[in-house]
Write an enzyme that holds these catalytic residues in place. Structure first.
Site, mmCIF file in Angstrom:
data_model
loop_
_atom_site.group_PDB
_atom_site.id
_atom_site.type_symbol
_atom_site.label_atom_id
_atom_site.label_comp_id
_atom_site.label_asym_id
_atom_site.label_seq_id
_atom_site.Cartn_x
_atom_site.Cartn_y
_atom_site.Cartn_z
ATOM 1 N N ARG A 1 -5.784 -0.975 -2.614
ATOM 2 C CA ARG A 1 -4.791 0.048 -2.278
ATOM 3 C C ARG A 1 -3.469 -0.103 -3.022
ATOM 4 O O ARG A 1 -2.707 0.846 -3.122
ATOM 5 C CB ARG A 1 -4.528 0.050 -0.764
ATOM 6 C CG ARG A 1 -3.986 -1.261 -0.228
ATOM 7 C CD ARG A 1 -4.102 -1.323 1.287
ATOM 8 N NE ARG A 1 -3.492 -2.544 1.811
ATOM 9 C CZ ARG A 1 -4.022 -3.752 1.774
ATOM 10 N NH1 ARG A 1 -5.191 -3.936 1.197
ATOM 11 N NH2 ARG A 1 -3.388 -4.784 2.278
ATOM 12 N N LEU B 1 -5.877 -5.305 -3.835
ATOM 13 C CA LEU B 1 -6.123 -4.429 -4.983
ATOM 14 C C LEU B 1 -6.823 -3.117 -4.635
ATOM 15 O O LEU B 1 -6.805 -2.191 -5.438
ATOM 16 C CB LEU B 1 -6.919 -5.182 -6.072
ATOM 17 C CG LEU B 1 -6.251 -6.450 -6.645
ATOM 18 C CD1 LEU B 1 -7.082 -7.017 -7.794
ATOM 19 C CD2 LEU B 1 -4.821 -6.195 -7.128
ATOM 20 N N CYS C 1 13.776 -20.508 36.969
ATOM 21 C CA CYS C 1 13.742 -21.227 38.243
ATOM 22 C C CYS C 1 14.256 -22.628 37.957
ATOM 23 O O CYS C 1 15.042 -22.819 37.026
ATOM 24 C CB CYS C 1 12.334 -21.229 38.824
ATOM 25 S SG CYS C 1 11.131 -22.085 37.806
ATOM 26 N N SER D 1 -7.199 -9.228 -2.261
ATOM 27 C CA SER D 1 -7.537 -8.227 -1.235
ATOM 28 C C SER D 1 -6.523 -7.079 -1.191
ATOM 29 O O SER D 1 -6.745 -6.094 -0.496
ATOM 30 C CB SER D 1 -7.626 -8.898 0.140
ATOM 31 O OG SER D 1 -6.349 -9.349 0.537
ATOM 32 N N GLY E 1 0.804 -1.220 0.000
ATOM 33 C CA GLY E 1 0.000 0.000 0.000
ATOM 34 C C GLY E 1 0.833 1.264 0.000
ATOM 35 O O GLY E 1 0.521 2.233 -0.696
ATOM 36 N N ASP F 1 10.465 -6.996 -2.412
ATOM 37 C CA ASP F 1 9.285 -7.585 -1.777
ATOM 38 C C ASP F 1 9.227 -9.067 -2.113
ATOM 39 O O ASP F 1 9.358 -9.445 -3.279
ATOM 40 C CB ASP F 1 7.990 -6.875 -2.240
ATOM 41 C CG ASP F 1 6.844 -7.074 -1.251
ATOM 42 O OD1 ASP F 1 6.725 -8.184 -0.685
ATOM 43 O OD2 ASP F 1 6.081 -6.126 -1.023
ATOM 44 N N CYS G 1 -3.156 -3.459 8.763
ATOM 45 C CA CYS G 1 -4.346 -3.265 7.901
ATOM 46 C C CYS G 1 -5.127 -4.532 7.639
ATOM 47 O O CYS G 1 -6.340 -4.500 7.483
ATOM 48 C CB CYS G 1 -3.992 -2.739 6.522
ATOM 49 S SG CYS G 1 -2.570 -1.741 6.407
ATOM 50 N N ASN H 1 5.193 -4.481 9.089
ATOM 51 C CA ASN H 1 5.272 -5.150 10.391
ATOM 52 C C ASN H 1 6.448 -4.592 11.189
ATOM 53 O O ASN H 1 7.409 -4.064 10.617
ATOM 54 C CB ASN H 1 5.414 -6.661 10.205
ATOM 55 C CG ASN H 1 6.680 -7.021 9.471
ATOM 56 O OD1 ASN H 1 7.742 -7.139 10.065
ATOM 57 N ND2 ASN H 1 6.597 -7.165 8.153
#
Lengths: 82, 360
Positions: free
Chosen positions: B65, B63, B323, B61, B33, B54, B181, B123
């Protein structure tokens, strides 16, 4: 001397605004950013787990910083999305 | 007429600025995005050498942005699809495709080859990795990130000892504390606006045109159309958090803090303790219990006498508890989390008896 009225504005961004359910608060009588954090954690326990930086009058502050009268304090969480 | 004539005639820009863009080498990390508007405008402006990095492929999903891609690109690597598109538009710039995710093992070799880095990742683990690599190598970093209807943009590490991301947020939050997002939703125009501001800052920084966001953070809210700018401040403790060498950077696990659950392995705990002097190790066993953890710096805080070293915990960034078998330390980690809000507190899995413990 009587106590001088000490008022300031808090602006919240991102997830902090979401958790406070507002992006702006008017507060008074809180002298510093650490005291402010204590107050906010008590009033809004859900923000305890969210990291954020603080600016006073548009300058990022570290540690415990005084909040001057009429100051604008911003609570600035990190965003990761892209 | 050149394809840059409209910007070259701008007062204060001119052929000198254009020639700086032509000579510049820019690495765009993430063609999502934020990456898409960056890539489109940097190429249109005539940046001479653009690398697109990348490892992800285009999905339907994306597309709304990621406007470089359409239905035909679904399933194709984003860096390759974006590079292919730019090459079809312009013949006068170099486009380099890096169809892989940035990681501690490749970050130094890629980032060192470019003049300026544009972070369009999605991220925290990647954002801290990119920040640290830029500080280590002295590369300016144009940062942007979004959350729901808001965005933030800054230029980090513009000069030696300039502000970097860790001055603002020293340690990464947990990835699921601040959703991205894909979890909270986003209108496509938001990364379009923020990524375009980011591209503008890259162009301004490279050419010295106008006032840029060096050591400043710009906040933008799509719902109110309000912006807010703050001046950032240096945090003296930050430098100790940055790896000191490419080897140290390559050995770090950047996903650690973002993904860590309350139980962590000895290997992860000891590596993090070595990396950051602000992390502390605590033995929560009673004084008579053995074996002792020889050869490591740690505090002792028996369950029977718990809050004696509160001030050490207060100062520490992260606390690792162990411990005998990992049961008491887990219980105490949960108690301490309630008392020390916002601290990262971990229990080491399996305790001193674990086959992974440094004594075994």
């Amino acid at each position: 001397m009587g106590s001088v009225e000490h008022k300031f504005k808090v602006l919240a961004f991102g997830m902090i605004a979401e958790k406070l359910k507002t992006s702006e608060l008017e507060l008074e009588g809180i002298p510093s950013t650490e005291v402010l954090k204590g107050y906010l954690f008590q009033q809004y326990p859900e923000i305890k787990d969210t990291k954020f930086s603080i600016s006073v009058n548009r300058k990022q502050v570290k540690g415990d910083s005084p909040i001057p009268n009429e100051a604008e304090v911003a609570l600035l969480p990190p965003f990761s999305g892209g | 007429m050149s394809r840059f004539s409209r910007q070259v005639i701008l007062p204060g820009f001119g052929p000198e600025a254009q020639s700086k863009l032509k000579k510049a080498k820019v690495l765009v990390i993430g063609a999502g995005g934020l990456g898409c508007p960056n890539i489109l405008y940097l190429a249109a402006a005539g940046i001479g050498n653009i690398a697109i990095m990348d490892g992800d492929t285009v999905s339907e999903s994306n597309l709304n942005r990621q406007v470089i891609f359409g239905e035909a690109e679904i399933g194709i690597n984003k860096a390759e699809a974006a590079a292919h598109y730019l090459k079809s538009k312009y013949s006068d710039i170099q486009i380099h495709t890096i169809p892989e995710f940035i990681s501690p093992s490749n970050a130094v070799s890629w980032i060192s080859q470019y003049d300026i880095i544009v972070d369009g990742s999605d991220n925290f683990a990647t954002r801290y990795l990119v920040n640290d690599t830029c500080v280590l190598l002295g590369k300016p970093l144009v940062f942007a990130a979004i959350y729901q209807n808001e965005g933030q943009v800054a230029i980090f590490n513009a000069y030696k000892y300039a502000i970097n991301y860790r001055d603002l947020y020293p340690e990464p939050p947990k990835e699921n504390d601040i959703p991205n997002c894909s979890e909270t939703g986003v209108l496509g125009v938001l990364p379009g606006i923020i990524g375009t501001i980011q591209a503008a800052e890259t162009i301004k920084f490279l050419t010295g045109y106008g006032n840029n966001l060096v050591d400043k953070m710009l906040y933008y809210n799509l719902l109110t159309q309000q912006t807010y700018q703050i001046e950032l401040s240096k945090n003296e403790n930050t430098m100790s958090l940055i790896p000191e060498s490419p080897e140290e950077l390559a050995s770090r696990n950047y996903a650690f803090f973002c993904d860590a659950e309350e139980g962590v392995s000895w290997n992860d705990a000891l590596r993090e303790l070595k990396n950051n002097p602000q992390h502390i190790l605590i033995d929560v066993r009673e004084p008579h219990e053995t074996p002792k953890l020889l050869g490591y710096k740690y505090f002792s805080m028996p369950v029977s006498n718990s809050y004696e070293i509160s001030s050490e915990i207060e100062k520490a960034e992260s606390i690792f508890l162990f411990c005998q078998s990992g049961i008491r330390s887990l219980r105490m980690a949960r108690d301490l989390k309630k008392k020390f809000i916002g601290k990262n507190i971990y229990s080491i899995l399996g305790g001193i008896e674990s086959p992974e413990s440094p004594l075994n």
